[in-house]
Design a protein around this motif. Structure first.
Motif, PDB file in Angstrom:
ATOM      1  N   GLY A   1       0.785  -1.230   0.000  1.00 38.31           N
ATOM      2  CA  GLY A   1       0.000   0.000   0.000  1.00 38.31           C
ATOM      3  C   GLY A   1       0.815   1.277   0.000  1.00 38.31           C
ATOM      4  N   GLN A   2       2.149   1.157   0.039  1.00 37.36           N
ATOM      5  CA  GLN A   2       3.003   2.341   0.053  1.00 37.36           C
ATOM      6  C   GLN A   2       3.400   2.730  -1.368  1.00 37.36           C
ATOM      7  N   ILE A   3       4.137   3.823  -1.483  1.00 36.31           N
ATOM      8  CA  ILE A   3       4.640   4.290  -2.773  1.00 36.31           C
ATOM      9  C   ILE A   3       6.149   4.429  -2.682  1.00 36.31           C
ATOM     10  N   ALA A   4       6.868   3.847  -3.651  1.00 35.52           N
ATOM     11  CA  ALA A   4       8.332   3.950  -3.689  1.00 35.52           C
ATOM     12  C   ALA A   4       8.730   4.934  -4.785  1.00 35.52           C
ATOM     13  N   TYR A   5       9.717   5.772  -4.481  1.00 36.32           N
ATOM     14  CA  TYR A   5      10.113   6.817  -5.425  1.00 36.32           C
ATOM     15  C   TYR A   5      11.514   6.627  -6.008  1.00 36.32           C
ATOM     16  N   ALA A   6      12.326   5.797  -5.411  1.00 36.22           N
ATOM     17  CA  ALA A   6      13.720   5.676  -5.832  1.00 36.22           C
ATOM     18  C   ALA A   6      13.873   4.658  -6.962  1.00 36.22           C
ATOM     19  N   VAL A   7      14.716   4.986  -7.942  1.00 39.12           N
ATOM     20  CA  VAL A   7      15.089   4.058  -9.005  1.00 39.12           C
ATOM     21  C   VAL A   7      16.575   4.233  -9.274  1.00 39.12           C
ATOM     22  N   PRO A   8      17.253   3.216  -9.817  1.00 41.42           N
ATOM     23  CA  PRO A   8      18.660   3.379 -10.180  1.00 41.42           C
ATOM     24  C   PRO A   8      18.844   4.525 -11.176  1.00 41.42           C
ATOM     25  N   SER A   9      20.001   5.140 -11.155  1.00 39.18           N
ATOM     26  CA  SER A   9      20.242   6.322 -12.000  1.00 39.18           C
ATOM     27  C   SER A   9      20.087   6.007 -13.489  1.00 39.18           C
ATOM     28  N   LEU A  10      20.519   4.814 -13.903  1.00 30.83           N
ATOM     29  CA  LEU A  10      20.386   4.439 -15.313  1.00 30.83           C
ATOM     30  C   LEU A  10      18.919   4.366 -15.716  1.00 30.83           C
ATOM     31  N   VAL A  11      18.129   3.707 -14.883  1.00 32.74           N
ATOM     32  CA  VAL A  11      16.690   3.599 -15.153  1.00 32.74           C
ATOM     33  C   VAL A  11      16.043   4.977 -15.142  1.00 32.74           C
ATOM     34  N   GLY A  12      16.434   5.812 -14.179  1.00 36.43           N
ATOM     35  CA  GLY A  12      15.884   7.165 -14.103  1.00 36.43           C
ATOM     36  C   GLY A  12      16.185   7.989 -15.334  1.00 36.43           C
ATOM     37  N   GLU A  13      17.417   7.857 -15.843  1.00 30.28           N
ATOM     38  CA  GLU A  13      17.807   8.618 -17.033  1.00 30.28           C
ATOM     39  C   GLU A  13      17.043   8.141 -18.269  1.00 30.28           C
ATOM     40  N   LEU A  14      16.950   6.824 -18.444  1.00 34.23           N
ATOM     41  CA  LEU A  14      16.252   6.291 -19.620  1.00 34.23           C
ATOM     42  C   LEU A  14      14.749   6.537 -19.557  1.00 34.23           C
ATOM     43  N   GLY A  15      14.194   6.571 -18.348  1.00 35.72           N
ATOM     44  CA  GLY A  15      12.754   6.740 -18.214  1.00 35.72           C
ATOM     45  C   GLY A  15      12.286   8.177 -18.236  1.00 35.72           C
ATOM     46  N   SER A  16      13.116   9.082 -17.729  1.00 38.75           N
ATOM     47  CA  SER A  16      12.665  10.478 -17.626  1.00 38.75           C
ATOM     48  C   SER A  16      13.660  11.488 -18.186  1.00 38.75           C
ATOM     49  N   GLY A  17      14.838  11.041 -18.612  1.00 39.19           N
ATOM     50  CA  GLY A  17      15.840  11.960 -19.159  1.00 39.19           C
ATOM     51  C   GLY A  17      15.683  12.140 -20.661  1.00 39.19           C
ATOM     52  N   SER A  18      16.563  12.943 -21.232  1.00 39.83           N
ATOM     53  CA  SER A  18      16.510  13.200 -22.675  1.00 39.83           C
ATOM     54  C   SER A  18      17.920  13.462 -23.201  1.00 39.83           C
ATOM     55  N   ILE A  19      18.087  13.375 -24.506  1.00 36.54           N
ATOM     56  CA  ILE A  19      19.336  13.690 -25.160  1.00 36.54           C
ATOM     57  C   ILE A  19      19.034  14.536 -26.391  1.00 36.54           C
ATOM     58  N   PHE A  20      19.686  15.686 -26.490  1.00 39.81           N
ATOM     59  CA  PHE A  20      19.420  16.631 -27.576  1.00 39.81           C
ATOM     60  C   PHE A  20      17.939  16.980 -27.687  1.00 39.81           C
ATOM     61  N   GLY A  21      17.281  17.049 -26.532  1.00 45.19           N
ATOM     62  CA  GLY A  21      15.865  17.416 -26.504  1.00 45.19           C
ATOM     63  C   GLY A  21      14.901  16.281 -26.800  1.00 45.19           C
ATOM     64  N   ILE A  22      15.428  15.083 -27.100  1.00 46.46           N
ATOM     65  CA  ILE A  22      14.573  13.922 -27.393  1.00 46.46           C
ATOM     66  C   ILE A  22      14.556  13.009 -26.174  1.00 46.46           C
ATOM     67  N   PRO A  23      13.393  12.719 -25.605  1.00 40.44           N
ATOM     68  CA  PRO A  23      13.336  11.825 -24.431  1.00 40.44           C
ATOM     69  C   PRO A  23      13.929  10.455 -24.733  1.00 40.44           C
ATOM     70  N   TRP A  24      14.726   9.954 -23.800  1.00 40.95           N
ATOM     71  CA  TRP A  24      15.299   8.626 -23.958  1.00 40.95           C
ATOM     72  C   TRP A  24      14.215   7.563 -24.091  1.00 40.95           C
ATOM     73  N   LEU A  25      13.081   7.798 -23.474  1.00 40.74           N
ATOM     74  CA  LEU A  25      11.986   6.826 -23.520  1.00 40.74           C
ATOM     75  C   LEU A  25      11.525   6.584 -24.947  1.00 40.74           C
ATOM     76  N   ILE A  26      11.450   7.645 -25.739  1.00 42.39           N
ATOM     77  CA  ILE A  26      11.069   7.511 -27.149  1.00 42.39           C
ATOM     78  C   ILE A  26      12.122   6.717 -27.909  1.00 42.39           C
ATOM     79  N   ILE A  27      13.395   6.978 -27.620  1.00 41.07           N
ATOM     80  CA  ILE A  27      14.482   6.291 -28.308  1.00 41.07           C
ATOM     81  C   ILE A  27      14.469   4.804 -27.981  1.00 41.07           C
ATOM     82  N   VAL A  28      14.275   4.475 -26.704  1.00 40.97           N
ATOM     83  CA  VAL A  28      14.231   3.063 -26.298  1.00 40.97           C
ATOM     84  C   VAL A  28      13.053   2.359 -26.964  1.00 40.97           C
ATOM     85  N   ALA A  29      11.891   3.012 -26.999  1.00 39.06           N
ATOM     86  CA  ALA A  29      10.711   2.419 -27.635  1.00 39.06           C
ATOM     87  C   ALA A  29      10.957   2.195 -29.127  1.00 39.06           C
TER      88      ALA A  29
END
Length: 341
Positions: free
Chosen positions: A161-189
């Protein structure tokens, strides 16, 4: 007389081509109609920024849908994809939260080991599903329904029933980061879709997937290990779901129970709306991409015209129903055409 007799087969061939390609043409025409309609209804819809929003919104669904495409092409189904994604995302977040000073083989729990454990979790879940379907003989519908419950139980047990907020830095970057203005999530998909397309189109394994879905008995007579192919696609589906789950936790900013609840319907809809046959053997990643765009444009466009949220759910359901009707009708046309020849 000669011109008439020549014209008749030409008309027949066009009709045959249309019936054969109905499941591919209908989704593309639907996409064009939706783009035209929302462009006319909202001045803010047709923009580069909004296109990027659509791509980012469908990225998690896209990763899950890649694995699901493999499964549906073999005429099987995987109802556990969203729950596997949720369980894997919670595993990576849960173990990231552990004391970083605890090491296993000198790998901190807060980093690499959490990712390794999450990947091992989704692969193991896929392996259990594969054993149940191919070794025990449980229908994939029932087996993956049971796995859905198992994964939900794992998620509930870990978060309580709790909420966890921490993720490894690599996962955090790929899930919410971007490169040259393009989200990494789009690139991975995009990479997941590309790899899925290459495997299905240019490898022997891909050909076997289509053979198993198209005619299972013929595939067995040809020497294809049907059970191994089905087991493999179920594990691919679990891995894709796990990857989407980890990146989704970073994208949402938290891990909690039932976070991926809507993604089961979205992933199935993307594959089916795109034109991949529920009966197996026909379709592919190209169809899934069209289906993803149809869903993405529909959801985004309805937000732009401020339509009632309850009506939005109804419209999505009607679109999915229409796609199912077209899918089944196209299959009947193909079967009747094959029987006539």
């Amino acid at each position: 007389m000669t011109s008439t007799s020549e014209a008749r087969p030409a008309r027949q061939s066009v009709g045959d081509w249309f019936r054969n390609q109905l499941s591919n043409i209908a989704p593309f025409l639907t996409l064009l109609f939706l783009v035209a309609f929302f462009s006319f209804a909202s001045s803010s819809f047709m923009s580069f920024g909004n296109l990027q929003n659509i791509l980012q919104q469908v990225s998690i669904t896209a990763i899950i849908a890649v694995g699901l495409t493999f499964v549906i092409l073999t005429a099987e189904i995987d109802l556990s994809v969203a729950s596997v994604a949720n369980a894997t995302g919670i595993v990576v977040a849960f173990f990231t939260l552990q004391d970083a000073s605890v090491n296993i083989a000198n790998i901190p729990l807060a980093g690499g080991f959490a990712i390794i454990l999450a990947i091992a979790t989704c692969v193991a879940l896929g392996g259990i599903t594969a054993i149940g379907v191919t070794r025990i003989g449980i229908p994939s519908f029932i087996m993956t329904l049971a796995m859905l419950q198992i994964c939900d139980g794992i998620s509930a047990m870990l978060v309580r029933g709790q909420i966890a907020y921490a993720v490894p830095s690599l996962v955090g970057e790929l899930g919410s980061g971007s490169i040259f203005g393009i989200p990494w999530l789009i690139i991975v998909a995009a990479l997941a879709l590309l790899i899925g397309h290459v495997v299905l189109t240019y490898t022997r394994f891909g050909r076997y997937v289509y053979m198993v879905g198209g005619n299972r008995e013929a595939a067995e007579y040809s020497g294809v290990n049907v059970k191994l192919i089905i087991a493999a696609v179920l594990m691919i589906s679990a891995f894709c779901s796990g990857l989407a789950g980890m990146l989704g936790v970073a994208y949402f900013g938290s891990a909690q129970q039932n976070e991926f609840g809507t993604y089961l319907l979205d992933a199935i809809a993307a594959v089916v709306v795109g034109g991949t046959s529920l009966f197996g053997g026909r379709g592919g990643i190209g169809n899934t991409i069209i289906g993803l765009f149809v869903l993405g444009v529909l959801n985004n466009g309805l937000d732009h015209i401020n339509i009632d949220s309850f009506l939005k759910i109804l419209i999505r359901g009607l679109i999915l129903l229409a796609a199912l009707i077209i899918n089944i009708y196209a299959e009947r046309l193909r079967v009747s055409r094959s029987a006539s020849h």
